[in-house]
Scaffold this active site. Structure first.
Site, mmCIF file in Angstrom:
data_model
loop_
_atom_site.group_PDB
_atom_site.id
_atom_site.type_symbol
_atom_site.label_atom_id
_atom_site.label_comp_id
_atom_site.label_asym_id
_atom_site.label_seq_id
_atom_site.Cartn_x
_atom_site.Cartn_y
_atom_site.Cartn_z
ATOM 1 C CD GLU A 216 41.079 36.571 40.490
ATOM 2 O OE1 GLU A 216 41.910 37.408 40.052
ATOM 3 O OE2 GLU A 216 40.523 36.674 41.602
ATOM 4 C CG PHE B 108 32.052 44.317 48.537
ATOM 5 C CD1 PHE B 108 32.949 45.319 48.184
ATOM 6 C CD2 PHE B 108 32.559 43.084 48.942
ATOM 7 C CE1 PHE B 108 34.314 45.114 48.251
ATOM 8 C CE2 PHE B 108 33.928 42.873 49.015
ATOM 9 C CZ PHE B 108 34.811 43.888 48.672
ATOM 10 C CD GLN B 109 35.118 41.229 46.143
ATOM 11 O OE1 GLN B 109 34.725 40.130 46.512
ATOM 12 N NE2 GLN B 109 36.399 41.554 46.136
ATOM 13 C CE LYS C 136 29.496 33.779 51.279
ATOM 14 N NZ LYS C 136 30.224 34.779 52.065
ATOM 15 C CG MET D 66 54.423 41.273 15.478
ATOM 16 S SD MET D 66 55.422 40.645 14.109
ATOM 17 C CE MET D 66 55.254 38.878 14.330
#
Lengths: 588, 163
Positions: free
Chosen positions: A63, A125-126, A175, A495
């Site tokens: 993502e 969940f999630q 949802k 760097m």
């Protein structure tokens, strides 16, 4: 009676589920592409996407890459990038990309799924509190509580993301709100107004007049331009202003390309790795015009020693940018287009009335600047045995005729790209200046390639940065994105290593990249072309061969000198802008 | 310098967390905070006190104004204003202390709003300094519990903070 009428008119509206409403709202906003990754909480939305053909979805492999792709798309086009991720890990994986966009004021709309409304707060969940987690790194965010609110919320999200000082907006949608079984009347609003949000549309005329008087009376003027000029579509006007005045101009890392870098009035980038001429001109100027820049610590060096002789005019659309780090004399809050237009008009009027009275001073000032420029601070020593990273970037410039979109990751290669690839048009240079996100370059380049399928898009990166999102080689294969990856491979986090050389007596603590993959073979494993270049004489032919493969992603792994440092570099702490390291052990 | 910043805020879920988050995120401090809906139910009025220099407070007010849900704000300490804070205290009130506590409460124009055989609950309003002075006037052993609302206030005269 009133209510009856309303019901009657609503019943004539199309009945849609929340998921379909969302997709139709995005269509109404003119969204062409969505970058995302499906998961439980957004399955209704993905089903709605499947049943339409207007919006094309790009499936990334992580993502974070979706947000950087949307970001690259937005930076290249000026239109908001759109991201769709699921709840929980989908949302948290998007956070780095949202923060990247936030720091550089990039318009983006991130739609995240949320668990069902009745489960919010139960550690289901999630589940994660996306509005809470993203709060410090968004321009605004919404948690949608009813399906009927979706159209107005999306309208607001795009308006906020793309107006005033742009930025990312998160829309978190539980949802159940997108449930296909629940239908609601759909109507997309034509207009939106938010009573507490009224971005300025023009600058204060009195202040603009003051600024013009100050500018025209300057003896040692400098124009310092930033990313705001590009975001505000002010590059053309800025160029006109600089040409009209004949003054020197320098640019921040984010502002490169707003004024053509190949023009002699351009002094190069300023700041920590700025040129001797740009940093000295800043230090010695008597009038500084800052446009769409924010006096970042990577520009100013020690604040108390910044521009000690200068009266400062600062144009910015965001009032919080003004006098945040450096107190300014003439603040002008307004969009760069309207302010610069007004300034140009006034300059014509004033000079007609008074004539150009500072020509002599200006000539002396330019002579002094040419003296600094004559030091050739970007010169480096090349040889026939090892490729210098600077040389590699210059070869990329040559092989692309200077006409490529160039994205970068973060580190030495980013500075080499900024200093050795002159950018001549706005939005050509795509990089994470504010947050400094390693892993940005490849997905951002992919977003640019999506926006401009026929353009030459180059990602200049290093073997450290590229591995932070290398999985996206797979996405490139799926959608045939022919990005050219230029990997300046010095086998070390360059760097970090440079700072360890300069400040930690060369103790290279964990900055060596052991066990690097064979990048050529890796690219080939993903179905792309890989080229490895190790000798200076192979450099240009190798790159030309890579760029000749127009329809293919080519991963060009270039072995460069591991001991090279980026110079100039500000002396810190307690240095002023003109205090710089010019080479190893040599300073101003 | 102590500042009283008064904010009209959209009365929406999450709006308050943005204000508080801004202070945490930018390393400003909040000394007190009080918030409740106004006569217009779509708006909350939030009053907070902070210690900041002139430069800092300019940045704080600009950053607050940038929050989408902040409708309007004023720095009350910019001009003449009135300010009040409400305090409730539970104190021991037995034996000789019982009369003494009541006497001190009377002097400060506090009201006793709950009485048991051994305790008083006292209500007192005024400036922060007055409330501090009252606590100091009571002996430490007497005070059982203190709850304060934080400062709220208005500008004096015609000036109003409203839509």
């Amino acid at each position: 009676m009133k209510n009856d009428l309303k019901t009657a008119s609503q019943s004539e509206l199309e009945q849609l589920s929340g998921g379909d409403m969302l997709v139709r709202s995005l269509q109404a906003e003119g969204v062409e592409y969505v970058f995302g990754y499906p998961g439980g909480a957004v399955l209704h939305i993905y089903d709605a996407l499947f049943r339409q053909e207007v919006i094309k979805h790009f499936l990334v492999r992580h993502e974070q890459a979706a947000t950087h792709m949307a970001d690259g798309y937005a930076r290249a086009t000026g239109r908001p990038g759109v991201v769709l991720v699921t709840s929980g890990p989908g949302a948290t994986n998007a956070i780095t990309g949202i923060a990247t966009a936030y720091m550089d004021s990039i318009p983006m709309v991130v739609i995240s799924g949320q668990v069902q409304s009745h489960l919010i707060g139960t550690d289901s969940f999630q589940e994660t509190d996306m509005v809470g987690i993203s709060r410090p790194i968004v321009k605004h965010s919404f948690l949608v509580k009813r399906a009927v609110d979706i159209p107005a919320t999306i309208k607001k999200a795009f308006y906020l993301a793309n107006s005033g000082r742009p930025g990312p907006v998160v829309v978190d949608i539980p949802k159940d709100i997108t449930n296909p079984a629940d239908l609601h009347p759909f109507e997309y609003p034509d207009e939106v107004s938010i009573r507490s949000y009224n971005p300025v549309t023009r600058g204060h005329s009195g202040q603009i007049k003051k600024a013009v008087t100050m500018l025209l009376g300057a003896e040692r003027p400098v124009i310092y331009s930033g990313g705001g000029v590009i975001q505000g579509e002010g590059a053309g006007l800025l160029t006109a202003l600089v040409k009209r005045l004949g003054y020197p101009i320098t640019s921040t890392l984010m502002g490169l390309g707003a004024f053509p870098s190949t023009d002699p009035q351009f002094l190069g980038m300023l700041g920590m790795h700025g040129t001797v001429e740009a940093n000295n001109a800043m230090h010695h100027c008597d009038v500084l015009l800052a446009v769409g820049a924010r006096f970042d610590d990577r520009v100013t060096n020690t604040i108390s020693k910044f521009c000690p002789y200068a009266k400062i005019v600062h144009i910015d659309v965001d009032p919080t940018s003004i006098s945040k780090n450096v107190a300014v004399d003439v603040p002008i809050v307004g969009p760069v287009i309207s302010v610069l237009t007004e300034m140009l008009g006034l300059i014509d009027l004033e000079t007609k009335a008074q004539g150009e009275h500072n020509a002599k001073h200006l000539a002396d000032w330019w002579a002094q600047i040419e003296g600094w420029r004559g030091q050739e601070c970007l010169a480096y020593e090349s040889n026939t045995s090892v490729i210098k990273p600077q040389q590699a970037v210059q070869a990329v410039y040559q092989a692309t005729g200077g006409g490529a979109y160039v994205s970068s990751d973060v580190g030495q290669h980013q500075m080499f790209a900024a200093l050795y690839y002159p950018f001549d048009w706005p939005r050509q240079w795509i990089n994470s200046g504010g947050l400094g996100t390693m892993g940005f370059g490849l997905p951002a380049a992919m977003g640019v390639q999506v926006a401009f399928p026929d353009a030459q898009v180059v990602c200049i990166t290093g073997e450290g940065s590229i591995q932070m999102n290398i999985q996206e080689l797979s996405t490139c294969r799926q959608y045939e994105l022919p990005v050219k990856i230029i990997n300046l491979n010095n086998g070390a986090l360059g760097m970090v290593r440079q700072w360890q050389d300069m400040q930690y007596e060369g103790r290279h603590s964990h900055s060596y990249m052991d066990s690097l993959p064979d990048f050529k073979a890796l690219a080939e494993a993903y179905g792309h072309v890989g080229i490895k270049i190790t000798k200076p004489e192979e450099l240009l032919p190798g790159l030309e061969a890579a760029f000749a493969l127009k329809d293919q992603l080519v991963f060009v792994d270039i072995e460069v000198d591991p001991n090279e440092h980026v110079y100039p570099m500000h002396v810190a702490p307690n240095g002023s802008m003109r205090d710089m390291w010019l080479k190893k052990g040599i300073r101003t | 310098m102590r500042r009283i910043i008064s904010i009209l805020l959209e009365n929406e879920a999450g709006a308050l967390s943005r204000v508080i988050g801004l202070f945490a995120q930018r390393n400003y401090n909040i000394e007190s905070l009080t918030v409740a809906p106004t006569d217009d139910v779509s708006l909350s009025r939030l009053t907070l006190t902070t210690s900041a220099s002139d430069v800092e407070v300019e940045q704080i007010t600009k950053q607050l104004n940038k929050l989408i849900e902040v409708v309007k704000l004023a720095d009350l300490t910019d001009g003449e204003h009135v300010e009040r804070e409400l305090m409730l205290l539970k104190v021991k009130a037995s034996g000789a202390q019982r009369a003494e506590v009541k006497r001190v409460a009377d002097i400060f124009r506090g009201q006793i709003i709950d009485v048991t055989a051994s305790t008083y609950a006292i209500q007192l309003s005024g400036t922060t300094e007055k409330l501090d002075a009252f606590i100091n006037a009571l002996s430490e052993s007497v005070v059982l519990e203190v709850v304060r609302t934080g400062v709220t206030g208005l500008s004096r005269g015609e000036k109003v903070l409203a839509l």
